[in-house]
Each structure stands twice: as C-alpha cells, then as structure tokens.
Write an enzyme that holds these catalytic residues in place. Structure first.
Site, PDB file in Angstrom:
ATOM      1  N   SER A 196       3.016  -2.247  10.574  1.00  0.00           N
ATOM      2  CA  SER A 196       4.453  -2.288  10.857  1.00  0.00           C
ATOM      3  C   SER A 196       5.120  -3.608  10.469  1.00  0.00           C
ATOM      4  O   SER A 196       6.026  -4.076  11.160  1.00  0.00           O
ATOM      5  CB  SER A 196       4.737  -1.932  12.322  1.00  0.00           C
TER       6      SER A 196
ATOM      7  N   GLU B 293      -7.125   4.847   7.649  1.00  0.00           N
ATOM      8  CA  GLU B 293      -6.883   6.272   7.352  1.00  0.00           C
ATOM      9  C   GLU B 293      -8.097   6.879   6.663  1.00  0.00           C
ATOM     10  O   GLU B 293      -8.421   8.050   6.864  1.00  0.00           O
ATOM     11  CB  GLU B 293      -5.610   6.413   6.498  1.00  0.00           C
TER      12      GLU B 293
ATOM     13  N   GLU C 161      -5.788  -4.977  10.522  1.00  0.00           N
ATOM     14  CA  GLU C 161      -4.787  -3.939  10.763  1.00  0.00           C
ATOM     15  C   GLU C 161      -5.104  -3.206  12.067  1.00  0.00           C
ATOM     16  O   GLU C 161      -5.927  -2.269  12.073  1.00  0.00           O
ATOM     17  CB  GLU C 161      -4.788  -2.932   9.609  1.00  0.00           C
TER      18      GLU C 161
ATOM     19  N   ASN D  34       0.872  -1.187   0.000  1.00  0.00           N
ATOM     20  CA  ASN D  34       0.000   0.000   0.000  1.00  0.00           C
ATOM     21  C   ASN D  34       0.907   1.236   0.000  1.00  0.00           C
ATOM     22  O   ASN D  34       1.476   1.593   1.026  1.00  0.00           O
ATOM     23  CB  ASN D  34      -0.889  -0.031   1.259  1.00  0.00           C
ATOM     24  N   TRP D  35       1.015   1.862  -1.166  1.00  0.00           N
ATOM     25  CA  TRP D  35       1.949   3.002  -1.281  1.00  0.00           C
ATOM     26  C   TRP D  35       1.333   4.314  -0.798  1.00  0.00           C
ATOM     27  O   TRP D  35       2.001   5.342  -0.789  1.00  0.00           O
ATOM     28  CB  TRP D  35       2.443   3.103  -2.729  1.00  0.00           C
ATOM     29  N   LYS D  36       0.059   4.294  -0.474  1.00  0.00           N
ATOM     30  CA  LYS D  36      -0.631   5.485   0.055  1.00  0.00           C
ATOM     31  C   LYS D  36      -0.377   6.703  -0.845  1.00  0.00           C
ATOM     32  O   LYS D  36      -0.181   6.551  -2.042  1.00  0.00           O
ATOM     33  CB  LYS D  36      -0.201   5.743   1.503  1.00  0.00           C
TER      34      LYS D  36
ATOM     35  N   GLY E 287       2.164   2.115  10.978  1.00  0.00           N
ATOM     36  CA  GLY E 287       3.167   3.177  10.925  1.00  0.00           C
ATOM     37  C   GLY E 287       3.856   3.465  12.251  1.00  0.00           C
ATOM     38  O   GLY E 287       4.573   4.441  12.388  1.00  0.00           O
TER      39      GLY E 287
ATOM     40  N   HIS F 136      -9.731   1.300   4.609  1.00  0.00           N
ATOM     41  CA  HIS F 136      -8.477   1.487   5.351  1.00  0.00           C
ATOM     42  C   HIS F 136      -8.743   2.455   6.507  1.00  0.00           C
ATOM     43  O   HIS F 136      -9.527   3.399   6.371  1.00  0.00           O
ATOM     44  CB  HIS F 136      -7.386   2.044   4.413  1.00  0.00           C
TER      45      HIS F 136
ATOM     46  N   GLY G 137       2.722  -1.142   4.439  1.00  0.00           N
ATOM     47  CA  GLY G 137       2.733   0.280   4.097  1.00  0.00           C
ATOM     48  C   GLY G 137       4.157   0.773   3.920  1.00  0.00           C
ATOM     49  O   GLY G 137       4.798   0.557   2.893  1.00  0.00           O
ATOM     50  N   GLY G 138       4.693   1.405   4.975  1.00  0.00           N
ATOM     51  CA  GLY G 138       6.013   2.045   4.925  1.00  0.00           C
ATOM     52  C   GLY G 138       7.108   1.215   4.265  1.00  0.00           C
ATOM     53  O   GLY G 138       7.801   1.695   3.356  1.00  0.00           O
TER      54      GLY G 138
END
Ligand code: PEP
Length: 258
Positions: A221, A103, A176, A10-12, A182, A101, A242-243
């Site tokens: 994470s 966010e 999640e 997930n590159w957001k 994150g 998601h 993600g990150g």
C-alpha cells in the site's frame, strides 16, 4: 551503502499492451524531464516484456530505468510446460527477477524449496533477485512476524552453495507484510523501521562474509501520499509498488517524492 533508492513497479496481471505502453512512455517522459536520481524498475507481465523492453532500452539517455519480470523458472531449459527461464527473459533485457511474492506463495502454492531453488539459480548466474518476505495478519497478531521472516530468509539464502562467490549486491529483500498488500493500509513507520533493522541484522548473519549488505525495500500500500514518509525511514532502501504503479501520475509522484 549508497543512498540511491530503488522504486519497483509490480504491474502483476494487469493492463493491456496499449495501456502498458502508454504507462511506460509516461514514465520515460517523466524520467527525462524531472530530476529523478533513484533507480526505477518496471515489472510487466511476461508477454509484454519484449515490446516494453524495447521501449525502455531504446531510450539510451535514461540510465535509471530498468525492466524485470514478476516470476522466473527454477530450472534451465527443458520439459517444464508454462515456465520461463531467466535466460529467455534476459534475451529481452530483463535485469531484475522478482521471486517469492506472497501471491505466488499463497495463491499458487509456491514452496520455500522452490523459492530457494529460484534464488540460488539466479544468484549463481550473477542475476539480480528481488526476494519478497512478509507475514500474514494472523502471524503478526500472534507476534510471529519476525520468526516467519527469519524462516523465509534462511530458507531462501541460508543454503547458497558458494556464498563467497555470490554478489550480495545482486540481492534485494522486499519486506511486504501480506496484510498491507492492496489493503490501502501500509505498515506504520515504526514497524517498518523495526522490521527492516531486524532483516538487515539477520542478513548479516546469514550471508557471512557480507561486504555489501543487500538493499531492503518496503512494499504494501505504498502510494503518492505516504511514499515520502516511507522512503525517509532509516533503513528503507526503496519501495515495491503494486496498485499505485498502474497510475502514471501516482507512480511518477512516488519516484519524485525523495
Ligand atoms: C505488491 O503486491 O507487491 C504490492 C506492494 O501491492 P500494493 O502496492 O498494491 O499493496
């Protein structure tokens, strides 16, 4: 269920055309050279979908790399300024659709009803949905995690109109925990095992009759040092990253860690 796992990036709202093209070509190169048998999916920002999809889909030899989007409209064509339908994304090779998601739920105020409408529309059209569920730290501390997840699952999947016509292998649940996203602190193996078992039990009840149980993947994470342990937990069918997915080396290591 097949033991093949799915690793989703997930590159957001990150990267530029240049950096994401480079990241995509490094992933393609690794999939060509290494024996990675699991399915890999990248979710770039919408605007880069056409170009990156061409990059992915023109590599016909790589069968285990797909592309998807991080969000989708709940509506068909019409006056919905700023929205993008699954039909539009599909024109550019999008196979997977991330919905709900945290966010989007928290920062962009997406409601359970909107999420449920997105999920129903996608499943009624035989599309692949990655539905995110998970609790906040406050909910976890009050031991409300399971009831929060149950509510999210029932709300998104409980009222599917013709359940018998829905292909349950089109559903992926991404557990999640919001406090793990994150934060650099993933959930413990024991917590992941317990929660995935709970989700699978719940899915069996909600989706009756359910010949193929949806995959349940973990996100929060995940990185190249903990991915092997997480992917080895019984009941973990993959990861949402993600990150660490923005770093080619780390992401390729995650994909190769099993
Ligand atoms: C996510 O936001 O879906 C996610 C898993 O992020 P991270 O890996 O950075 O925790």
């Amino acid at each position: 269920m097949s033991s093949k796992k799915i690793i989703i990036a997930n590159w957001k709202q990150n990267g530029s055309l240049k950096s994401l093209r480079s990241l995509t070509s490094q992933i393609i190169k690794a999939l060509k050279l290494k024996s990675i048998s699991h399915s890999v999916v990248i979710l770039p920002p919408y605007v880069y979908l056409p170009i990156l999809a061409e990059q992915v889909l023109s590599n016909k030899k790589i069968r285990n790399l797909s592309i998807g989007v991080q969000n989708v409209s709940a509506f068909s064509d019409g006056a919905y300024t700023g929205e993008v339908s699954f039909e539009m994304c599909k024109d550019f090779g999008s196979k997977y659709f991330l919905v709900g998601h945290s966010e989007r739920r928290q920062i962009l105020s997406e409601s359970d009803v909107l999420i449920s409408n997105k999920v129903s529309r996608l499943l009624n059209h035989n599309k692949k949905v990655i539905l995110c569920v998970g609790e906040t730290l406050a909910e976890r501390n009050k031991k409300l995690d399971k009831s929060v997840i149950s509510k999210q699952l029932i709300s998104a999947l409980g009222s599917l109109s013709s359940k018998s016509k829905i292909k349950t292998n089109n559903i992926i649940i991404a557990y999640e925990p919001i406090w793990a996203i994150g934060s650099g602190k993933s959930a413990s193996s024991e917590d992941i095992y317990n929660t995935h078992s709970y989700i699978k039990k719940k899915l069996n009840m909600i989706l009756k009759p359910c010949k193929i149980l949806p995959k349940v993947i973990y996100g929060g994470s995940v990185n190249n040092t903990n991915s092997k342990e997480i992917l080895s937990i019984d009941g973990v069918d993959g990861t949402l990253v993600g990150g660490a997915s923005l770093n080619a080396k780390k992401f390729i290591e995650i994909c190769s860690s099993i």
